[in-house]
Design an enzyme around this catalytic site. Structure first.
Site, PDB file in Angstrom:
ATOM      1  N   HIS A 232     -13.418  47.135   0.448  1.00 29.17           N
ATOM      2  CA  HIS A 232     -12.192  47.314   1.220  1.00 29.17           C
ATOM      3  C   HIS A 232     -12.502  47.778   2.639  1.00 29.17           C
ATOM      4  CE1 HIS A 232      -8.032  47.417   2.182  1.00 29.17           C
ATOM      5  NE2 HIS A 232      -8.275  48.523   2.801  1.00 29.17           N
ATOM      6  N   TYR A 236     -11.591  46.624   7.197  1.00 33.47           N
ATOM      7  CA  TYR A 236     -11.227  47.374   8.408  1.00 33.47           C
ATOM      8  C   TYR A 236     -12.341  47.296   9.439  1.00 33.47           C
ATOM      9  CZ  TYR A 236      -7.291  48.865   5.683  1.00 33.47           C
ATOM     10  OH  TYR A 236      -6.163  48.878   4.914  1.00 33.47           O
ATOM     11  N   HIS A 383      -3.365  35.843   1.367  1.00 30.67           N
ATOM     12  CA  HIS A 383      -3.360  37.131   2.074  1.00 30.67           C
ATOM     13  C   HIS A 383      -4.500  37.197   3.085  1.00 30.67           C
ATOM     14  CE1 HIS A 383      -3.774  41.487   2.673  1.00 30.67           C
ATOM     15  NE2 HIS A 383      -4.979  41.422   2.157  1.00 30.67           N
ATOM     16  N   PHE A 384      -5.720  36.895   2.644  1.00 29.64           N
ATOM     17  CA  PHE A 384      -6.822  37.181   3.571  1.00 29.64           C
ATOM     18  C   PHE A 384      -7.035  36.100   4.627  1.00 29.64           C
ATOM     19  CE2 PHE A 384     -10.106  34.575   1.744  1.00 29.64           C
ATOM     20  CZ  PHE A 384     -10.191  34.801   0.384  1.00 29.64           C
ATOM     21  N   HIS A 385      -6.345  34.942   4.459  1.00 29.28           N
ATOM     22  CA  HIS A 385      -6.409  34.012   5.593  1.00 29.28           C
ATOM     23  C   HIS A 385      -5.460  34.456   6.704  1.00 29.28           C
ATOM     24  CE1 HIS A 385      -8.783  31.423   2.934  1.00 29.28           C
ATOM     25  NE2 HIS A 385      -9.203  30.879   4.052  1.00 29.28           N
ATOM     26  N   ARG A 446      -7.350  31.283  -8.002  1.00 28.49           N
ATOM     27  CA  ARG A 446      -8.205  31.090  -6.840  1.00 28.49           C
ATOM     28  C   ARG A 446      -9.584  30.677  -7.351  1.00 28.49           C
ATOM     29  NH1 ARG A 446     -10.162  37.051  -4.823  1.00 28.49           N
ATOM     30  NH2 ARG A 446     -11.357  35.814  -3.358  1.00 28.49           N
ATOM     31  N   ARG A 447     -10.484  30.281  -6.434  1.00 28.24           N
ATOM     32  CA  ARG A 447     -11.888  30.009  -6.779  1.00 28.24           C
ATOM     33  C   ARG A 447     -12.014  28.996  -7.924  1.00 28.24           C
ATOM     34  NH1 ARG A 447     -14.396  36.188  -6.130  1.00 28.24           N
ATOM     35  NH2 ARG A 447     -15.011  35.837  -3.970  1.00 28.24           N
TER      36      ARG A 447
HETATM   37 FE1  HAS Z   1      -6.396  43.036   2.017  1.00 28.84          FE
HETATM   38  C1  HAS Z   1      -7.612  41.696  -0.956  1.00 28.84           C
HETATM   39  C2  HAS Z   1      -4.523  45.307   0.216  1.00 28.84           C
HETATM   40  C3  HAS Z   1      -5.372  44.570   4.942  1.00 28.84           C
HETATM   41  C4  HAS Z   1      -8.756  41.242   3.759  1.00 28.84           C
HETATM   42  N1  HAS Z   1      -7.849  41.733   1.509  1.00 28.84           N
HETATM   43  C5  HAS Z   1      -8.196  41.300   0.235  1.00 28.84           C
HETATM   44  C6  HAS Z   1      -9.305  40.352   0.288  1.00 28.84           C
HETATM   45  C7  HAS Z   1      -9.670  40.269   1.619  1.00 28.84           C
HETATM   46  C8  HAS Z   1      -8.741  41.123   2.365  1.00 28.84           C
HETATM   47  C9  HAS Z   1     -10.826  39.446   2.214  1.00 28.84           C
HETATM   48  O1  HAS Z   1      -4.448  46.439  -2.611  1.00 28.84           O
HETATM   49  C10 HAS Z   1      -9.876  39.574  -0.901  1.00 28.84           C
HETATM   50  C11 HAS Z   1     -11.180  40.090  -1.377  1.00 28.84           C
HETATM   51  C12 HAS Z   1     -11.606  39.183  -2.544  1.00 28.84           C
HETATM   52  O2  HAS Z   1     -12.204  38.144  -2.268  1.00 28.84           O
HETATM   53  O3  HAS Z   1     -11.253  39.492  -3.673  1.00 28.84           O
HETATM   54  N2  HAS Z   1      -5.170  44.588   2.482  1.00 28.84           N
HETATM   55  C13 HAS Z   1      -4.446  45.360   1.610  1.00 28.84           C
HETATM   56  C14 HAS Z   1      -3.620  46.309   2.337  1.00 28.84           C
HETATM   57  C15 HAS Z   1      -3.884  46.113   3.667  1.00 28.84           C
HETATM   58  C16 HAS Z   1      -4.849  45.037   3.761  1.00 28.84           C
HETATM   59  C17 HAS Z   1      -2.634  47.303   1.753  1.00 28.84           C
HETATM   60  N3  HAS Z   1      -6.928  42.887   3.951  1.00 28.84           N
HETATM   61  C18 HAS Z   1      -6.418  43.631   4.996  1.00 28.84           C
HETATM   62  C19 HAS Z   1      -7.104  43.308   6.230  1.00 28.84           C
HETATM   63  C20 HAS Z   1      -8.055  42.371   5.895  1.00 28.84           C
HETATM   64  C21 HAS Z   1      -7.938  42.131   4.465  1.00 28.84           C
HETATM   65  C22 HAS Z   1      -6.793  43.931   7.584  1.00 28.84           C
HETATM   66  C23 HAS Z   1      -9.037  41.674   6.735  1.00 28.84           C
HETATM   67  C24 HAS Z   1      -9.133  41.780   8.061  1.00 28.84           C
HETATM   68  N4  HAS Z   1      -6.104  43.399   0.047  1.00 28.84           N
HETATM   69  C25 HAS Z   1      -5.368  44.434  -0.491  1.00 28.84           C
HETATM   70  C26 HAS Z   1      -5.548  44.470  -1.951  1.00 28.84           C
HETATM   71  C27 HAS Z   1      -6.401  43.433  -2.282  1.00 28.84           C
HETATM   72  C28 HAS Z   1      -6.745  42.792  -1.025  1.00 28.84           C
HETATM   73  C29 HAS Z   1      -4.955  45.423  -2.937  1.00 28.84           C
HETATM   74  C30 HAS Z   1      -6.911  43.052  -3.689  1.00 28.84           C
HETATM   75  C31 HAS Z   1      -6.063  41.923  -4.243  1.00 28.84           C
HETATM   76  C32 HAS Z   1      -6.671  41.481  -5.579  1.00 28.84           C
HETATM   77  O4  HAS Z   1      -6.069  41.810  -6.599  1.00 28.84           O
HETATM   78  O5  HAS Z   1      -7.762  40.875  -5.569  1.00 28.84           O
HETATM   79  C33 HAS Z   1      -3.270  46.930   4.807  1.00 28.84           C
HETATM   80  O6  HAS Z   1      -4.268  47.402   5.665  1.00 28.84           O
HETATM   81  C34 HAS Z   1      -2.230  46.157   5.579  1.00 28.84           C
HETATM   82  C35 HAS Z   1      -1.528  47.045   6.613  1.00 28.84           C
HETATM   83  C36 HAS Z   1      -0.862  46.223   7.693  1.00 28.84           C
HETATM   84  C37 HAS Z   1       0.477  46.234   7.990  1.00 28.84           C
HETATM   85  C38 HAS Z   1       1.013  45.336   9.099  1.00 28.84           C
HETATM   86  C39 HAS Z   1       1.209  46.088  10.408  1.00 28.84           C
HETATM   87  C40 HAS Z   1       1.548  45.117  11.493  1.00 28.84           C
HETATM   88  C41 HAS Z   1       0.832  45.002  12.646  1.00 28.84           C
HETATM   89  C42 HAS Z   1       1.205  43.898  13.616  1.00 28.84           C
HETATM   90  C43 HAS Z   1       1.301  44.346  15.068  1.00 28.84           C
HETATM   91  C44 HAS Z   1       1.920  43.253  15.913  1.00 28.84           C
HETATM   92  C45 HAS Z   1       1.352  42.836  17.097  1.00 28.84           C
HETATM   93  C46 HAS Z   1       1.991  41.738  17.899  1.00 28.84           C
HETATM   94  C47 HAS Z   1       0.134  43.427  17.673  1.00 28.84           C
HETATM   95  C48 HAS Z   1       1.441  47.114   7.301  1.00 28.84           C
HETATM   96  C49 HAS Z   1      -0.297  45.902  13.027  1.00 28.84           C
HETATM   97  C50 HAS Z   1       3.451  41.690  17.700  1.00 28.84           C
HETATM   98  C51 HAS Z   1       3.981  40.372  18.130  1.00 28.84           C
HETATM   99  C52 HAS Z   1       5.161  40.215  18.776  1.00 28.84           C
HETATM  100  C53 HAS Z   1       5.668  38.818  19.065  1.00 28.84           C
HETATM  101  C54 HAS Z   1       6.000  41.390  19.229  1.00 28.84           C
HETATM  102 CU    CU Z   2      -8.825  46.129  -0.196  1.00 31.22          CU
END
Ligand code: HAS
Ligand code: CU
Length: 562
Positions: A232, A236, A383-385, A446-447
């Site tokens: 995990h 980050y 999700h991760f794409h 998946r996979r």
């Molecule tokens: Fe995830 C699985 C939970 C974030 C990548 N994640 C994965 C896997 C990858 C991955 C690669 O709880 C699969 C691994 C595998 O092969 O099995 N993930 C989360 C949670 C977050 C999260 C709670 N993941 C990421 C990030 C990744 C990433 C970042 C890569 C960079 N993820 C999981 C969980 C799994 C998981 C389980 C396991 C699933 C399973 O069962 O296998 C949090 O960090 C997300 C928080 C983010 C937000 C959004 C905030 C919004 C923002 C946007 C700002 C806007 C801007 C522009 C700058 C709440 C910051 C605005 C635009 C305008 C036009 C105004």
């Molecule tokens: Cu994770």
């Protein structure tokens, strides 16, 4: 003065890191489109379903581990140099680069060996169809694990170069607050050092001797746990560099100023504290882990939403400040006055927008009960794409349009292609990822190279099998086109001749609220590292102790050749 003229040595290092990153992006994207066409049944002429897993391993390793790590190493080298106004210690920085490159080549050769009939090398079949998570008891050629270990050690040494530059700067600037970019980089590296302990122990203590036949068994639960201890926080390690771009460069591109330096520091301290003690949220269905510790991981994961929600607020506020400097008005009308025709700006904004969706699907993943619905389904790649595939990857491509001219001294070529490319990527990802999420909800795994969707019932869900297949295939084609467009612009820019004044520079306006508005303790990264280690001992100590209680390899498994 242009960055390349002011810091020629570090510019050469950044260029080398970016070249490796972009080559990995190109090969990984090629594997990606072959996979998408194969598993949607659109075209299966490229590979057999047996070779599909070689490509899938190559796609995951080259994009999620190599493209990311080398791009981040280049971005961080630029960020430390730009904010401390000094060249990096070159010998350390270049030894890191060569170690990481050697490791990459070793792992890539092991992976690709699978396509060439897995010839025997040093008494082991040269293949590594173990996917990017390389779960035991599937076994790869020892070269794959040695390669992974060299990439990790190389990244540790790269971090040492940043810290040496910081320590030298602090000696000359006693009492000064750490400049924000360098603060972000060292907190990210501290999180990286802590989290890579897990995968380093897994690979060096268990998987390398096991793959060499020096030990006969490994405990798959223990090696998976050590992987997800790292797995995990590595996400980050990909996200925090994107946040460095969104916090420190995006406001300038919008014509504004960072809304709050103190909030940015708090966000990075929160990531340092909370990134690692959550890994069990990837193992909710694993047996042998007490439910209470899975619950702790879920709770910590929910806390981990805070730094990203703070980021959404701070970055949008900074961008809005820029819009209003351009005459933007109204509650939302200000959005129209932003430079959407600037590729670096548009790419970062679209990446952020898409990450909002990726973040919310992450929240679904994190819920222990609802995770049972989506785990190991196509929802997770959906999700991760959005996250690493867009929040990181599109930000990396977008900021390259701004940074590459400065590290080469050459004007951006093919601007019209550069302007269109983020939008092509965004549409392609929206199509592919949403179909993946929905297919995952319907239970599609998946996979898998040969999923027959036909027997999956889709009542109540918008869409049919054919429509989802089509969306994933069209989305995949647009993503491949987007990668080719990006690489074409990079190649033409790299090969262009220098000439004329650049329209970009690495000068930054002061934030609206500066470091002087935040408590000095925020810069005490030793304190935050100590607290992070305590949280990890609480989250991982008892479960690991229980896994080790019955011996490090019992209940063990012999290697399963892939
Ligand atoms: Fe995830 C699985 C939970 C974030 C990548 N994640 C994965 C896997 C990858 C991955 C690669 O709880 C699969 C691994 C595998 O092969 O099995 N993930 C989360 C949670 C977050 C999260 C709670 N993941 C990421 C990030 C990744 C990433 C970042 C890569 C960079 N993820 C999981 C969980 C799994 C998981 C389980 C396991 C699933 C399973 O069962 O296998 C949090 O960090 C997300 C928080 C983010 C937000 C959004 C905030 C919004 C923002 C946007 C700002 C806007 C801007 C522009 C700058 C709440 C910051 C605005 C635009 C305008 C036009 C105004
Ligand atoms: Cu994770």
């Amino acid at each position: 003065m242009v960055f390349v003229d002011e810091y020629p040595k570090t510019s050469k290092l950044v260029r080398s890191e970016f070249i490796v990153a972009f080559v990995a992006l190109g090969i990984g994207a090629l594997f990606g489109i072959v996979q998408a066409l194969h598993r949607t049944g659109m075209f299966r002429g490229f590979v057999s379903s047996a070779d599909y897993y070689t490509l899938l391993t190559g796609h995951g390793v080259l994009l999620a581990l190599v493209f990311t790590t080398f791009f981040i190493a280049g971005l961080f080298a630029w960020g430390v140099t730009n904010s401390l106004e000094r060249e990096l210690p070159q010998r350390i920085a270049w030894s890191a680069f060569w170690l990481m490159l050697t490791g990459t080549v070793l792992a890539a050769v092991a992976i690709l060996g699978g396509v060439f009939g897995a010839p025997s090398v040093f008494g082991h079949d040269l293949e590594a169809d173990v996917l990017f998570t390389f779960y035991a008891p599937m076994k790869a050629h020892p070269a794959f694990y040695v390669g992974a270990a060299l990439i990790i050690v190389g990244s540790w040494i790269a971090g040492l170069a940043y810290f040496k530059a910081l320590w030298a700067w602090r000696a000359e600037n006693p009492g000064e607050r750490i400049p924000l970019k360098t603060f972000m980089i060292v907190t990210t590296m501290l999180m990286w050092y802590i989290s890579t302990i897990g995968v380093a122990v897994e690979v060096v203590v268990f998987l390398i001797p096991w793959s060499l036949g020096l030990i006969s068994q490994v405990d798959p639960l223990l090696t998976r746990t050590l992987f997800w201890y790292f797995g995990h926080p590595v996400v980050y390690f990909w996200l925090m560099p994107a946040y460095l771009v969104w916090y420190t460069i995006l406001p300038k591109l919008a014509g504004g100023r960072l809304f709050s330096d103190p909030l940015a520091r708090i966000v990075f301290v929160l990531f340092l504290l909370l990134s690692t003690p959550v890994g069990f949220h990837h193992q909710y269905v694993d047996p042998g882990i007490p439910e209470g510790f899975k619950f702790i991981a879920m709770t910590n994961t929910m806390f981990l939403l805070l730094p990203s929600l703070l980021t959404a607020f701070t970055v949008v506020a900074s961008v809005e400040h820029g819009a209003r400097q351009r005459g933007g008005e109204g509650y939302f009308n200000w959005l129209r006055s932003l430079p959407w025709g600037e590729p670096a700006f548009a790419g970062c904004m679209l990446a952020g927008l898409m990450f909002a969706a990726g973040g919310f699907s992450g929240m679904i993943n994190a819920g222990m009960n609802i995770n049972y619905l989506i785990h190991n389904t196509l929802w997770v790649p959906g999700h991760f794409h959005l996250t690493v595939g867009t929040a990181f990857a599109l930000t990396a491509m977008a900021i390259s349009y701004w940074l590459v001219p400065q590290i080469t001294g050459k004007k951006l070529q093919r601007r019209s292609v550069a302007i269109a490319q983020p939008y092509v990527w965004f549409v392609g990802m929206a199509l592919m990822s949403n179909a993946m999420h929905r297919a995952g909800l319907a239970g599609i795994p998946r996979r898998t190279a040969e999923p027959t969707y036909d027997e999956f019932a889709f009542e109540g869900l918008v869409g049919t099998v054919a429509e989802m297949r089509l969306q994933i295939a069209i989305g995949g084609l647009l993503l491949f086109l987007g990668a080719v467009m990006f690489l074409a612009v990079m190649a033409e820019t790299w090969l262009a001749h220098r000439g004329g004044r650049l329209s970009v520079n690495s000068d930054f306006p002061a934030p609206l609220s500066g470091p002087e508005h935040s408590p000095r303790i925020l810069d005490n990264y030793k304190l935050w590292t100590a607290i992070a280690l305590v949280l990890i001992v609480i989250a991982y100590g008892p479960p690991l102790a229980s896994m080790l209680a019955d011996g490090v390899t019992m209940p063990g498994s012999p290697p399963i050749p892939v």
